[in-house]
Structures are given as C-alpha cells and as structure tokens.
Design an enzyme around this catalytic site. Structure first.
Site, short mmCIF file in Angstrom:
data_model
loop_
_atom_site.label_atom_id
_atom_site.label_comp_id
_atom_site.label_asym_id
_atom_site.label_seq_id
_atom_site.Cartn_x
_atom_site.Cartn_y
_atom_site.Cartn_z
N THR A 22 0.87 -1.18 0.00
CA THR A 22 0.00 0.00 0.00
C THR A 22 0.90 1.22 0.00
O THR A 22 1.67 1.44 0.93
CB THR A 22 -0.92 0.02 1.23
OG1 THR A 22 -1.72 -1.16 1.23
CG2 THR A 22 -1.82 1.25 1.20
N LYS B 93 -7.26 1.11 -2.66
CA LYS B 93 -6.84 0.62 -1.35
C LYS B 93 -6.97 1.71 -0.28
O LYS B 93 -7.34 1.44 0.87
CB LYS B 93 -5.40 0.13 -1.40
CG LYS B 93 -4.84 -0.36 -0.05
CD LYS B 93 -5.65 -1.50 0.54
CE LYS B 93 -5.17 -1.88 1.94
NZ LYS B 93 -3.84 -2.49 1.95
#
Length: 282
Positions: A91, A166
């Site tokens: 991420t 995300k």
C-alpha cells in the site's frame, strides 16, 4: 518475491504450492527461511533477483521502501529483464505507482500496482481482495498469479487506481475500527456477554471484517499482528494527504489516525490493529 513479512511470506508460500518457482530477497534473510526450506531460491540483492525473474512481486513496508526497491542503479527498473512484469502489492502512494509505471514502460517492463486487503488470514488462505491499477493486457497476463493469491480481483483503472482504491478501503476500515471497539466496551459495561453480542450483530447491518475477524481477537487478548499498527498509521497518513490534495476533508479518518498514533506512543506500533481497544478499556 521481495518482502517476506506477515503478508508476503504467506503469499509466496501459496505461489510455491501452486507450482511456481520462487526467488526471494528480503533485508532480513532469516524471515525468508521457511520459504527457502520449501525450495525458494535466495538472492543477495534486488538487482540479482531482478536479473533472473520473469514476474517480480514487491510487498514491503513504506513508500520509501518502494522507492529504494524500484529506483536507482540497484533497483528493479534498472535491472529487470525487458518483458518482465513488476507488481507492487505494497500500500503506497498513487503518484509513486504512476511514476513506476512510466519509468518501467520506458524500459520495456510491464508494471502494475495491486495493493491488497484481507490481512494475515486472507494472505494465508489465498483469499485477498486485490485492487489493481494499470493496463488491461498486463492485468490479463498476470491474472493467473493473482488468482492464486486472492478471490476478489479487480482492475480499477489506470496506473495508480489500485492504490487509490486501497486508500478508500483503509478509510472505510478506519472509523469502523473505532465503532467495533466502542461496541465491545459498551457491551461489557452493560453487563452483557460480549461474545454473544458479537454473534448477534456480526451477521446484521453492522457486519464487517473487523467485527467478525478482529473483534474475537480483542476479546481473547490476542494482539498479534495480522496487520501492524505502524503500517495502518502509514496507510491512513497517505490517505489523509491524498484527500487533502483532492480538496476534501475526512474527519473520521483524521480521528482514527490520531487514536492510532496515541496507541503507537504507548508502545503498540508492532501490535495488530485490533489493539486499538486498549485505548477504550484504559
């Protein structure tokens, strides 16, 4: 595979069990010993791994780690084979994913950002949600790899779209975690059996991964990291900055970030995100 932490190790193991030949590099070799014992090849550097690998997955900690792995004379972009696929499942920042895509394309390398959700359980069971950003053909080419790692696998748009998705995921989780903690403490103070309360509310409108998977860990006093507090703070910080760049406020996200920072200051940065309940029970 670059990175063999809580998530990366399980992902690599699933690929091994599916019949893929795996090369591994990580800064701390002992973290990869389980994979090496199962037949993975150890490489001494990012450059060494890049030179002999057709598909390279990175699952590291922070955007600075991504930059270190991908850029520079020893990085993936300078050393990966022409025609190789590089997949960042960390991420990270959407703008960084776009930069990796552009620089990789200049060298004939296929890049896609594909962060995941599902924690240690999803990684271990091959049930991750995979959110991809990049070209449709690249996505289609590497879909069989994604299919080993996850179940909910979607291309969200161009490079960076996976990271944006995300971040939306982390924003949704952020305030949900606060609600889960408050609900458990409320149930306890009302004299209820919190486990029975969870059985009732987790299948209704309040249902969520955090309520079903993490709340039971809270009740058991299990704060082992399926996802580290420090990494959630990193994700929320990126999301907050991205939202500010787009010109809108996220008060729920800001509150959750502040609470998790307080938790980290109490020495819980290496605990799982479910340790947030400690702030409410204090």
């Amino acid at each position: 595979m670059i990175g063999s932490g809580v998530m990366g190790k399980s992902m690599a193991r699933n690929l091994q069990q599916a019949g893929y030949s795996i090369n591994v590099y990580t800064r701390t070799k002992r973290k990869a010993e389980e994979l090496l014992d199962a037949g993975a090849g150890w490489k001494e550097s990012v450059a060494d791994l890049a030179a002999v690998s057709d598909i390279i997955i990175t699952m590291v900690g922070y955007p600075t780690d991504v930059e270190r792995v991908y850029f520079g004379s020893d990085g993936l972009i300078e050393n990966a084979k022409s025609g190789a696929y590089i997949i960042d499942m960390t991420t990270s920042k959407p703008a960084l994913a776009q930069e990796i895509y552009r620089k990789a394309k200049e060298r004939g390398i296929y890049a896609i950002d594909a962060p995941v959700s599902g924690g240690d359980i999803g990684a271990r069971n091959g049930e991750l949600a995979i959110m991809a950003g990049g070209d449709q053909k690249i996505f289609d080419d590497i879909y069989p790899v994604f299919d080993v790692l996850g179940e909910n696998i979607m291309l969200q748009g161009e490079a960076g779209a996976g990271q944006h998705t995300k971040l939306a995921n982390q924003i949704a989780i952020a305030t949900n975690m606060i609600g889960v903690c408050e609900a458990i403490v409320y149930a306890k103070k009302a004299g209820l059996n919190p486990s029975r309360v969870l059985d009732s509310i987790s299948t209704g409108a309040a249902g969520s991964f955090s309520l079903s998977k993490l709340a039971p860990r809270m009740l058991e006093g299990d704060y082992a990291p399926g996802f580290y507090v420090k990494h959630f703070i990193k994700d929320m910080t990126i999301a907050l900055e991205s939202a500010q760049e787009m010109g809108f406020s996220t008060p729920g996200l800001a509150l959750s970030l502040e609470l998790y920072k307080q938790l980290a200051e109490k020495g819980e940065e290496d605990s799982g995100t479910q340790a947030l309940i400690k702030l409410f029970e204090a």
